[in-house]
Design a protein around this motif. Structure first.
Motif, short mmCIF file in Angstrom:
data_model
loop_
_atom_site.label_atom_id
_atom_site.label_comp_id
_atom_site.label_asym_id
_atom_site.label_seq_id
_atom_site.Cartn_x
_atom_site.Cartn_y
_atom_site.Cartn_z
N CYS A 134 2.34 -5.57 -2.15
CA CYS A 134 1.63 -4.77 -3.15
C CYS A 134 2.58 -4.49 -4.31
O CYS A 134 3.79 -4.71 -4.21
CB CYS A 134 1.15 -3.47 -2.53
N PHE A 135 2.03 -3.93 -5.37
CA PHE A 135 2.81 -3.64 -6.58
C PHE A 135 4.05 -2.80 -6.29
O PHE A 135 5.16 -3.11 -6.74
CB PHE A 135 1.86 -2.95 -7.58
N GLY A 136 3.88 -1.74 -5.49
CA GLY A 136 4.98 -0.80 -5.25
C GLY A 136 6.12 -1.41 -4.45
O GLY A 136 7.30 -1.18 -4.74
N VAL A 137 5.76 -2.20 -3.45
CA VAL A 137 6.77 -2.83 -2.59
C VAL A 137 7.52 -3.91 -3.38
O VAL A 137 8.75 -4.01 -3.33
CB VAL A 137 6.12 -3.39 -1.32
N SER B 16 10.10 2.62 -1.54
CA SER B 16 8.77 2.84 -2.13
C SER B 16 8.02 4.00 -1.48
O SER B 16 7.19 4.63 -2.12
CB SER B 16 7.94 1.56 -2.05
N CYS C 45 7.32 4.27 -5.15
CA CYS C 45 6.14 3.72 -5.80
C CYS C 45 5.54 4.80 -6.71
O CYS C 45 5.40 5.95 -6.29
CB CYS C 45 5.11 3.30 -4.76
N PHE D 249 2.65 5.50 -7.41
CA PHE D 249 1.47 6.15 -6.82
C PHE D 249 1.88 7.24 -5.83
O PHE D 249 1.19 8.23 -5.66
CB PHE D 249 0.58 5.11 -6.11
N VAL D 250 3.01 7.03 -5.16
CA VAL D 250 3.52 8.04 -4.22
C VAL D 250 4.13 9.18 -5.03
O VAL D 250 3.95 10.37 -4.72
CB VAL D 250 4.56 7.42 -3.26
N THR E 270 -0.95 7.31 1.05
CA THR E 270 -1.54 6.20 0.27
C THR E 270 -2.16 5.11 1.15
O THR E 270 -3.09 4.45 0.75
CB THR E 270 -0.50 5.55 -0.66
N ALA F 280 -4.69 -0.52 -3.82
CA ALA F 280 -4.20 -1.80 -3.25
C ALA F 280 -4.56 -1.85 -1.77
O ALA F 280 -5.00 -2.87 -1.25
CB ALA F 280 -2.69 -1.92 -3.42
N THR F 281 -4.39 -0.71 -1.11
CA THR F 281 -4.69 -0.64 0.33
C THR F 281 -6.19 -0.83 0.56
O THR F 281 -6.61 -1.60 1.41
CB THR F 281 -4.27 0.75 0.86
N ASN G 281 0.57 -0.20 6.94
CA ASN G 281 -0.42 -1.06 6.26
C ASN G 281 -0.86 -2.21 7.14
O ASN G 281 -2.05 -2.49 7.29
CB ASN G 281 0.26 -1.69 5.03
#
Ligand code: F3S
Length: 254
Positions: free
Chosen positions: A12-15, A75, A98, A100-101, A165, A196-197, A224
């Motif tokens: 995903c974007f954050g990872v 992240s 991340c 988002f987090v 998340t 994303a999830t 995830n």
């Protein structure tokens, strides 16, 4: 055999962003480099970084032993006090939390000791531990319907609900519904399940409905990956979780 690869497969974007930040430090020749906990829940990636000299700081006590170097926050994020400790030791800090987090950290830190925070998520998960570490308000972690039904809280101040998340979106809504029955004053609900999830979970569910076998590739400690596996297994009995090609027994595929 026809093989369908999910459009949402991959980091995903954050990872991706976190892993890239580690590689950037390596390229810039920073030494020594530490990640606070494994940078992601994927043993293959972690092993490859270790080969390049990236070491893992496992605990706050380990952090206290460091006198130089760069510490990268992963992240999942960490409690506020970890930032303070890294800075107090004069170490360089690279924040790969991340965004988002990070947003959840910003939300919960606005609530004071007179308020209450509920994190819908799994107690003990590093992201949840990180979020807790940004709360001044008393925190309750709720991960099941039973826990939601038991919740009463204090009933004073504001009550804020956020989500880990990677929590299942449908389950989040269900738990909120239960909490709202016991606490009609809930106003601050933040649906912080990462899209994303959600996208990955619904795509995996749809594919699992149509195929003969489903292979979920990911780290054995990844929340995830575990959730994707559970979702797919419900739709497709021949669902396998593997970490590398070595884990796949091709003979078992129908
Ligand atoms: Fe990934 Fe960040 Fe979402 S780490 S799963 S993009 S919250």
């Amino acid at each position: 055999m026809e093989v369908i690869v999910a459009k949402t497969a991959g980091f995903c974007f954050g990872v991706k962003r976190a892993v890239e930040q580690v590689y950037r430090q390596i390229e810039e020749g920073k030494k020594p480099i530490y990640t606070y906990g494994p940078i992601i829940h994927n043993e293959e990636v972690v092993r490859s970084l270790e080969e390049k000299g990236v070491r893992i700081v496992e605990s706050e006590d380990d952090l206290e032993k460091l006198c130089e170097g760069t510490v990268i926050i992963r992240s999942h994020g960490v409690p506020r006090r970890i930032y303070e400790r890294i800075r107090a030791r004069g170490l360089s800090l690279v924040d790969a939390t991340c965004p988002f987090v990070k947003k959840i950290h910003r939300i919960v830190e606005q609530y004071g000791s007179a308020d209450e925070v509920i994190i819908i998520g799994n107690e003990g998960h590093p992201e949840v531990e990180g979020i807790k570490g940004w709360c001044s308000a008393p925190v309750t972690v709720i991960g099941s319907e039973e826990e939601a039904a038991r919740f009463r809280g204090r009933g004073t101040g504001r009550l804020c609900i956020v989500s880990q998340t990677t929590f299942n979106y449908k389950n989040f809504n269900k738990l909120v519904e239960i909490i709202e029955k016991v606490r009609y004053d809930v106003r601050d609900i933040f649906r912080t399940v990462c899209s994303a999830t959600e996208e990955r979970q619904s795509e995996a569910r749809e594919i699992a409905k149509k195929v003969d076998s489903m292979i979920v590739i990911g780290g054995s400690h990844s929340s995830n990956t575990r959730k994707l596996y559970e979702i797919c297994k419900k739709e497709c009995v021949n669902t396998y979780h593997i970490q590398t090609i070595r884990d796949l027994d091709i003979q078992r595929l129908p």
